[in-house]
Motif scaffolding. Structure first.
Motif, PDB file in Angstrom:
ATOM      1  N   ASP A 134      -4.255  35.924  11.405  1.00 45.27           N
ATOM      2  CA  ASP A 134      -5.283  36.695  12.128  1.00 45.27           C
ATOM      3  C   ASP A 134      -4.766  37.162  13.488  1.00 45.27           C
ATOM      4  OD1 ASP A 134      -7.175  36.338  10.059  1.00 45.27           O
ATOM      5  OD2 ASP A 134      -7.744  34.390  10.880  1.00 45.27           O
ATOM      6  N   PHE A 135      -3.607  37.811  13.459  1.00 46.10           N
ATOM      7  CA  PHE A 135      -3.025  38.333  14.687  1.00 46.10           C
ATOM      8  C   PHE A 135      -3.981  39.291  15.377  1.00 46.10           C
ATOM      9  CE2 PHE A 135       1.244  38.002  12.326  1.00 46.10           C
ATOM     10  CZ  PHE A 135       1.580  36.806  12.925  1.00 46.10           C
ATOM     11  N   GLU A 136      -3.927  39.314  16.693  1.00 45.83           N
ATOM     12  CA  GLU A 136      -4.564  40.377  17.475  1.00 45.83           C
ATOM     13  C   GLU A 136      -3.454  41.388  17.729  1.00 45.83           C
ATOM     14  OE1 GLU A 136      -6.438  41.327  21.858  1.00 45.83           O
ATOM     15  OE2 GLU A 136      -6.174  39.232  21.257  1.00 45.83           O
ATOM     16  N   THR A 137      -3.583  42.565  17.130  1.00 45.37           N
ATOM     17  CA  THR A 137      -2.511  43.557  17.196  1.00 45.37           C
ATOM     18  C   THR A 137      -2.927  44.739  18.057  1.00 45.37           C
ATOM     19  OG1 THR A 137      -1.790  42.907  14.985  1.00 45.37           O
ATOM     20  CG2 THR A 137      -0.974  45.010  15.824  1.00 45.37           C
ATOM     21  N   LEU A 138      -2.083  45.067  19.026  1.00 45.83           N
ATOM     22  CA  LEU A 138      -2.260  46.245  19.859  1.00 45.83           C
ATOM     23  C   LEU A 138      -1.256  47.276  19.359  1.00 45.83           C
ATOM     24  CD1 LEU A 138      -2.381  44.400  23.307  1.00 45.83           C
ATOM     25  CD2 LEU A 138      -4.301  45.024  21.828  1.00 45.83           C
ATOM     26  N   ALA A 139      -1.750  48.280  18.658  1.00 46.59           N
ATOM     27  CA  ALA A 139      -0.895  49.321  18.087  1.00 46.59           C
ATOM     28  C   ALA A 139      -0.764  50.431  19.126  1.00 46.59           C
ATOM     29  CB  ALA A 139      -1.500  49.844  16.791  1.00 46.59           C
TER      30      ALA A 139
END
Length: 133
Positions: free
Chosen positions: A42-47
């Protein structure tokens, strides 16, 4: 999940880290971002992507746990200092790579990484041994 991605995330010390915060830099339309989303952490991803059309396409996918941001290697204004566990560049084309190979870009990447955070780059490599395909 490709083994290469699993090994890559292990080297970046985010494999198995629940909720690790990751920047997918030059995210394009999110092909690598999608690989992060399907993992169990459940990564928090900043694209982070500079191209408006690419960002729009990525936003249309409505990927869980992904925030799409405008930015580039030398300017990630919406990413707080020392706030991410890893910065990843995946499949960036040659022109983008040049954008990472300079002091300003490396300083910006360093700025957003937590003190123990890591920066990694990954590409597919054409297998020239597969003749006739």
């Amino acid at each position: 999940m490709p083994l290469s991605v699993t090994r890559f995330l292990e080297h970046l010390q985010v494999s198995g880290v629940k909720g690790a915060r990751i920047v997918d830099l030059a995210a394009d339309t999110g092909k690598f971002t999608e690989l992060l989303v399907v993992r169990h952490e459940d990564f928090e991803t900043l694209a982070v992507e500079p191209n408006l059309e690419m960002r729009k396409e990525l936003e249309r996918k409505q990927l869980m746990g992904v925030k799409v941001l405008e930015g580039e290697a030398i300017r990630m204004a919406e990413v707080e200092s020392q706030s991410v566990d890893a910065v990843i560049v995946a499949q960036a084309v040659y022109g983008h790579f040049i954008g990472f190979a300079n002091k300003d870009a490396l300083e910006e990447i360093y700025r957003v990484l937590s003190p123990s955070g890591l920066f990694g780059m990954i590409w597919n490599i054409e297998d020239l041994t597969m003749k006739g395909l």
